[in-house]
Design an enzyme around this catalytic site. Structure first.
Site, PDB file in Angstrom:
ATOM      1  N   LEU A 249       0.988  -1.256  -0.030  1.00  0.00           N
ATOM      2  CA  LEU A 249      -0.013   0.036  -0.246  1.00  0.00           C
ATOM      3  C   LEU A 249       0.802   1.264   0.025  1.00  0.00           C
ATOM      4  CD1 LEU A 249      -2.950   0.923   2.371  1.00  0.00           C
ATOM      5  CD2 LEU A 249      -0.873   2.160   2.643  1.00  0.00           C
TER       6      LEU A 249
ATOM      7  N   ASP B  66       0.084   5.713  -1.341  1.00  0.00           N
ATOM      8  CA  ASP B  66      -0.451   6.950  -1.097  1.00  0.00           C
ATOM      9  C   ASP B  66      -1.935   6.603  -0.926  1.00  0.00           C
ATOM     10  OD1 ASP B  66       2.047   7.552  -2.297  1.00  0.00           O
ATOM     11  OD2 ASP B  66       1.433   8.457  -3.753  1.00  0.00           O
TER      12      ASP B  66
ATOM     13  N   GLN C   4      -3.184   3.584  -3.412  1.00  0.00           N
ATOM     14  CA  GLN C   4      -2.019   2.992  -4.093  1.00  0.00           C
ATOM     15  C   GLN C   4      -1.932   1.552  -3.470  1.00  0.00           C
ATOM     16  OE1 GLN C   4      -0.034   4.953  -7.131  1.00  0.00           O
ATOM     17  NE2 GLN C   4      -2.347   5.246  -7.029  1.00  0.00           N
TER      18      GLN C   4
ATOM     19  N   SER D 162      -1.568   8.159  -8.301  1.00  0.00           N
ATOM     20  CA  SER D 162      -2.214   8.756  -7.351  1.00  0.00           C
ATOM     21  C   SER D 162      -3.099   9.999  -7.674  1.00  0.00           C
ATOM     22  CB  SER D 162      -1.353   9.588  -6.274  1.00  0.00           C
ATOM     23  OG  SER D 162      -0.814   8.654  -5.530  1.00  0.00           O
TER      24      SER D 162
ATOM     25  N   ASP E  73      -0.319  13.331 -10.196  1.00  0.00           N
ATOM     26  CA  ASP E  73      -0.936  13.431  -8.774  1.00  0.00           C
ATOM     27  C   ASP E  73      -2.153  14.392  -8.857  1.00  0.00           C
ATOM     28  OD1 ASP E  73       0.961  11.432  -8.280  1.00  0.00           O
ATOM     29  OD2 ASP E  73       2.216  12.612  -7.226  1.00  0.00           O
TER      30      ASP E  73
ATOM     31  N   GLU F 282       5.915  16.012  -5.412  1.00  0.00           N
ATOM     32  CA  GLU F 282       4.656  14.965  -5.637  1.00  0.00           C
ATOM     33  C   GLU F 282       3.577  15.148  -4.857  1.00  0.00           C
ATOM     34  OE1 GLU F 282       7.111  10.785  -6.703  1.00  0.00           O
ATOM     35  OE2 GLU F 282       6.917  11.226  -4.638  1.00  0.00           O
TER      36      GLU F 282
HETATM   37  C1  FRU Z   1       4.237   9.396  -4.155  1.00  0.00           C
HETATM   38  C2  FRU Z   1       4.137   8.601  -5.634  1.00  0.00           C
HETATM   39  C3  FRU Z   1       3.040   9.400  -6.566  1.00  0.00           C
HETATM   40  C4  FRU Z   1       2.820   8.584  -7.575  1.00  0.00           C
HETATM   41  C5  FRU Z   1       2.570   7.062  -6.750  1.00  0.00           C
HETATM   42  C6  FRU Z   1       2.736   5.757  -7.532  1.00  0.00           C
HETATM   43  O1  FRU Z   1       4.566   8.329  -3.231  1.00  0.00           O
HETATM   44  O2  FRU Z   1       5.570   8.541  -6.223  1.00  0.00           O
HETATM   45  O3  FRU Z   1       3.734  10.639  -6.978  1.00  0.00           O
HETATM   46  O4  FRU Z   1       1.660   8.869  -8.245  1.00  0.00           O
HETATM   47  O5  FRU Z   1       3.615   7.237  -5.384  1.00  0.00           O
HETATM   48  O6  FRU Z   1       2.627   4.911  -6.524  1.00  0.00           O
END
Ligand code: FRU
Length: 485
Positions: free
Chosen positions: A48, A50, A66, A110, A179, A232
């Site tokens: 797991l 974000d 995620q 994300s 994101d 991010e």
């Molecule tokens: C942050 C990240 C985000 C991306 C996701 C991929 O932890 O790198 O930028 O969308 O995780 O799992």
């Protein structure tokens, strides 16, 4: 294990259902791991990261995240889905978004949910990695597509709609743009995205829209001096009348006592009324002193509270996650935290009120100067401390071998004894007025001075002979609760 660089579709809903049936044994092995948390959200099996798409609809909180369902490693991610009404009891639902098209085949990255007239607009980044030749995956070989799905109930989703591709983002950017977080200000829709430009400078892009479908680039938020090569998971919030941007600047290094690692996460007060393009970013503050906090997402619930959930880990950690990986699962989400602004304009975090329902027994009292206290605890407890002499040194032993030490105006969390590679993190503080601590089987969340500073960490001790022991010349008050779900 799925190949992250594959050009095939790694997992769709049917594939997920099929594989689920094959993993019953691993699921029960993961479930019997003593490190499983009691009141935190964690994957039944697998990986797991974000929190995504957080929202509340018709009383139900939808928490997407995620998720790699069957392997404790980051590969083509999909969106796991969990619902709750009280943030104590969670129901794991079937995953919501799969990397099942050519626009997102290497990860449904994300994103966020925007609610309009009862419809959920779910925005996320479709990640694609090309493997036909060698690429640096910064200026070539990667696609980061902005994709929209809608849903009326949080369980069933429309077709995926491609909204923007790398060609639609400003031309001085690298291929790292991701994101999306969507919100409304002054009756207009805005989307922010995290970005890295071609000179390796991190920023947040702002787009605007009239209809939630067509988006126009407006400006980018950045600092004057480069502050991390990529930002991010951006978030925007207006809490108690003050605006903030949250970002995770990669490779931002803070000096001295904050002792943070490369990837970190914090907020800027934002002075911008969304008219024109002039804005000011205030001083950056770290949201958490570590060790395990990253990629938080905030949302406003039906009662208007600003709630934050974070990933209780960090990318590329130099310490060990193997502790639970051997049982097929890894990582968890922080407890839900309510955000508020204190008298000094700082964005503060406190455990969500709902968590008080877990309090079972209580020891409460006043301790005199030099007396301190020592109480036996189980691994799930809550401790609140109020200091009468906030500049006085103290030592607080938590659990078996965790020490929170305040000395020479520095508050340090020492996990050397049970951190699986985690050492010491600290923050300079003139005074410590209060501490609010939540311990779960393998985690600690420590809110300092009304949550102006927070330490979030995974701990891996034996969970035997646990104690909360406070040693100081200080007098004050304490409340200690055993927690049970
Ligand atoms: C942050 C990240 C985000 C991306 C996701 C991929 O932890 O790198 O930028 O969308 O995780 O799992």
């Amino acid at each position: 294990m799925p190949d992250m660089t594959s050009t095939k579709i790694p997992m769709d809903r049917e594939g997920y259902r099929r594989e689920l049936r094959e993993h019953e044994e691993q699921l029960s092995q993961a479930a019997s791991d003593p490190m499983r948390l009691k009141y935190h959200l964690q994957p039944p099996l697998g990986w797991l990261n974000d929190p995504n798409g957080l929202c509340q609809k018709d009383g139900v909180y939808h928490i997407y995240h995620q998720y790699v369902p069957f392997y404790p490693t980051l590969c083509s991610v999909l969106w796991g889905h969990v619902t709750t009404r009280d943030f104590i009891h969670y129901e794991v639902q079937e995953p919501a978004v799969y990397p099942d098209t050519d626009r997102d085949r290497n990860g449904a990255y994300s994103g966020s949910t925007f609610l309009k007239d009862g419809t959920m607009y779910v925005y996320y980044t479709g990640n694609v990695r090309h493997t036909d030749r060698e690429y640096d995956y910064i200026t070539g070989g990667r696609e980061q597509n902005t994709i929209l799905m809608t849903s009326e109930d949080g369980f069933h989703f429309s077709e995926k709609k491609l909204l923007m591709r790398n060609e639609d983002y400003p031309s001085d950017l690298s291929l790292h743009v991701r994101d999306p977080k969507v919100f409304c200000e002054n009756g207009r829709y805005y989307m922010i995205q995290g970005a890295r430009d071609l000179k390796a400078r991190g920023s947040i892009l702002l787009f605007e829209s009239e209809d939630l479908l067509h988006w126009t680039y407006k400006l980018r938020f950045h600092t004057e001096k480069t502050f991390g090569y990529m930002w991010e998971c951006p978030n925007y919030l207006k809490v108690d009348g003050q605006r903030f941007l949250i970002a995770c600047p990669q490779e931002y290094r803070s000096k001295g006592e904050t002792l943070v690692k490369d990837n970190w996460c914090g907020y800027f007060p934002l002075n911008y009324d969304f008219e024109g393009t002039a804005y000011e970013l205030g001083k950056y503050h770290t949201l958490d002193r570590g060790f395990d906090f990253y990629a938080p997402q905030v949302f406003q619930d039906e009662a208007g509270r600003w709630i934050l959930l974070g990933w209780m880990s960090t990318p590329d950690a130099e310490y060990d996650c193997e502790v639970t990986m051997k049982n097929g699962w890894v990582h968890a989400m922080t407890i839900p935290r309510e955000l508020y602004v204190n008298g000094s304009g700082r964005l503060c975090q406190r455990p969500l009120k709902e968590l008080e329902k877990m309090r079972k027994t209580v020891a409460a009292g006043h301790f005199q100067a030099g007396e301190g206290f020592r109480e036996e605890v189980s691994s799930c407890f809550e401790l609140k401390l109020f200091m009468e002499e906030p500049d006085q040194d103290f030592e607080l032993y938590l659990r078996e071998s965790v020490v929170l030490r305040y000395r020479d105006s520095v508050l340090r969390l020492d996990l050397t004894g049970c951190g699986a590679g985690r050492g010491v993190r600290g923050v300079s503080l003139e005074e410590v007025h209060d501490l609010w601590i939540l311990s779960d089987t393998s985690s600690l969340e420590i809110f300092v001075n009304g949550g102006e500073e927070v330490f979030t960490a995974r701990v891996h001790d034996s969970m035997e002979g646990l104690r909360a022991e406070f040693i100081s010349e200080q007098s004050g008050g304490m409340e200690l609760y055993e927690l049970a779900v």
